[in-house]
Enzyme design. Structure first.
Site, PDB file in Angstrom:
ATOM      1  N   ASN A 138      11.423  33.997  59.283  1.00 46.98           N
ATOM      2  CA  ASN A 138      11.866  32.701  59.774  1.00 46.98           C
ATOM      3  C   ASN A 138      12.715  32.829  61.028  1.00 46.98           C
ATOM      4  OD1 ASN A 138      10.571  31.735  57.533  1.00 46.98           O
ATOM      5  ND2 ASN A 138      12.433  31.475  56.332  1.00 46.98           N
ATOM      6  N   ASP A 140      14.810  30.226  61.948  1.00 52.05           N
ATOM      7  CA  ASP A 140      15.772  29.119  61.840  1.00 52.05           C
ATOM      8  C   ASP A 140      17.221  29.573  61.681  1.00 52.05           C
ATOM      9  OD1 ASP A 140      15.865  29.927  59.104  1.00 52.05           O
ATOM     10  OD2 ASP A 140      14.248  28.520  58.612  1.00 52.05           O
ATOM     11  N   HIS A 156      10.896  38.083  63.427  1.00 55.97           N
ATOM     12  CA  HIS A 156      10.217  37.373  64.514  1.00 55.97           C
ATOM     13  C   HIS A 156      11.183  36.687  65.475  1.00 55.97           C
ATOM     14  CE1 HIS A 156       6.581  37.112  61.569  1.00 55.97           C
ATOM     15  NE2 HIS A 156       6.645  38.287  62.190  1.00 55.97           N
ATOM     16  N   CYS A 164      15.631  35.526  79.015  1.00 54.95           N
ATOM     17  CA  CYS A 164      14.897  35.537  80.277  1.00 54.95           C
ATOM     18  C   CYS A 164      13.878  36.669  80.256  1.00 54.95           C
ATOM     19  CB  CYS A 164      15.855  35.710  81.450  1.00 54.95           C
ATOM     20  SG  CYS A 164      15.023  35.808  83.061  1.00 54.95           S
ATOM     21  N   CYS A 239      19.289  34.827  87.004  1.00 52.64           N
ATOM     22  CA  CYS A 239      18.281  35.105  88.035  1.00 52.64           C
ATOM     23  C   CYS A 239      18.477  34.208  89.253  1.00 52.64           C
ATOM     24  CB  CYS A 239      16.875  34.904  87.478  1.00 52.64           C
ATOM     25  SG  CYS A 239      16.315  36.176  86.338  1.00 52.64           S
ATOM     26  N   SER A 306       3.142  33.660  52.566  1.00 50.79           N
ATOM     27  CA  SER A 306       1.769  33.999  52.190  1.00 50.79           C
ATOM     28  C   SER A 306       1.347  35.322  52.821  1.00 50.79           C
ATOM     29  CB  SER A 306       0.809  32.894  52.641  1.00 50.79           C
ATOM     30  OG  SER A 306       0.853  32.752  54.051  1.00 50.79           O
ATOM     31  N   GLY A 332       1.406  28.885  45.983  1.00 46.62           N
ATOM     32  CA  GLY A 332       0.080  29.138  46.531  1.00 46.62           C
ATOM     33  C   GLY A 332      -0.203  30.609  46.707  1.00 46.62           C
TER      34      GLY A 332
END
Length: 372
Positions: A138, A140, A156, A164, A239, A306, A332
């Site tokens: 996640n 979040d 992730h 940047c 930058c 999943s 599931g």
């Protein structure tokens, strides 16, 4: 990150069989988390921790966020959903306009969302010494918010910051939202109207669709036929102040329009969310840290995932190769789960492996209460 597996997943086989009710699931998960080290786990000089958690979008549904493959998930209800890809983002100005416009509309709900009962239960499990590490897919930031003292690896990345792509500078997302609002007054007025009318009060895809909107788990809102090409975004301030040297050795150019928006004449200064986009590689240091977290633990519990992304599935595969007991709490099906539970005996009470299909926010707090 590789393109996720989007094929249909078979219904889960509940393990043990009496874990097909909330009461049975609570009992089996309690047994799993409190069981002693399995004699079958391959020895590792690093292995000293109890259970490592691997969590996915399903654990944040109770916080008001959409998931991907649940009953009301984005891939379930929106078959045409396609996330933006890394190469598209870094090379296409129009694609970035569309991304940041949708992110601008979705950020308010994501920013005000909070950890739910599942996250607080994880905190308590860590306090009791039953969890050594959390690896989350996640973005979040709910896990580090709920239990900063329990090591959490954000596999992730995270949406709370921008990075940047040219100089590597990192900026907070909250301040960026204010810049987007200033550069896009018409969009800001539209967002204010949606907030006032309650159009963004629900993340449920069906309810959003009734209002002409589409919501996705990564914090964006899609408004069909919206004039995305009019949206503007600022450059990386570092930058802009000092344009970096590019990888080919040439001097970059960073220009802005009269209002301070990034100009297409620029060759640097592009900001992206500090997440791993599809088609983008996970940093080698993050991969190594995830593998070491698996190797240090004696068992793994998957919650709300999943395992459709290879980056997560390979970690459970690694655990299986070490013959670690595997637990799954997910509504599931789960990719490749049949192979995770081979060799379990009929008298298994959850200690050697568990598979439940229940809501984490309802089950995990009860597991905490049920622990000795």
């Amino acid at each position: 990150m590789r393109i996720p597996y989007t094929g249909p997943l078979p219904a889960p086989t509940i393990i043990p069989k009496n874990a097909n009710t909330p009461t049975g699931a609570i009992s089996a998960l309690t047994n799993f988390l409190s069981a002693p080290r399995s004699a079958l786990v391959q020895p590792s000089p690093k292995a000293h921790g109890p259970t490592v958690l691997l969590t996915g979008a399903g654990v944040s549904v109770a916080s008001g966020l959409a998931d991907y493959r649940g009953i009301a998930g984005t891939y379930t209800l929106n078959k045409s959903y396609r996330p933006i890809y890394y190469n598209e983002f870094i090379s296409n100005h129009e694609a970035r306009k569309r991304y940041w416009a949708r992110s601008f509309l979705g950020w308010t709900n994501l920013n005000k969302a909070k950890p739910n009962h599942a996250h607080w239960a994880v905190k308590e499990l860590g306090r009791r010494g039953l969890i050594s590490h959390v690896i989350t897919q996640n973005v979040d930031s709910f896990h580090p918010m709920a239990h900063p003292e329990l090591p959490t690896l954000e596999l992730h990345g995270y949406l709370r910051s921008l990075v940047c792509i040219h100089c590597g500078a990192e900026l907070p997302r909250k301040g960026f939202q204010q810049s987007l609002s200033a550069l896009n007054p018409a969009w800001a007025a539209f967002l204010a109207e949606m907030l006032e009318t309650g159009a963004l009060d629900s993340e449920h895809p069906d309810e959003r669709r009734k209002k002409g909107l589409k919501s996705n788990p990564d914090g964006d809102v899609d408004v069909p036929n919206a004039p995305y090409t009019t949206f503007r975004y600022p450059p990386c301030p570092a930058c802009l102040e000092k344009p970096p040297i590019l990888s080919d050795g040439s001097q970059s150019i960073v220009q802005v329009d009269a209002d301070g928006a990034w100009s297409q004449l620029s060759t640097a200064g592009v900001l992206k969310p500090a997440v791993v986009m599809f088609g983008e590689s996970i940093a080698a240091s993050v991969k190594t840290a995830a593998e070491e977290a698996i190797d240090r633990a004696n068992r793994i519990l998957v919650i709300g995932s999943s395992l459709a992304t290879y980056s997560a599935w390979r970690l459970v595969k690694r655990a299986k190769e070490r013959e670690m007991p595997i637990g799954v709490l997910n509504m599931g099906g789960v990719r490749g789960e049949d192979g995770f539970f081979t060799g379990l005996t009929v008298d298994n009470d959850g200690s050697a492996g568990v598979r439940c299909s229940e809501s984490a926010d309802k089950i995990l707090p009860e597991v905490v209460r049920n622990l000795p």
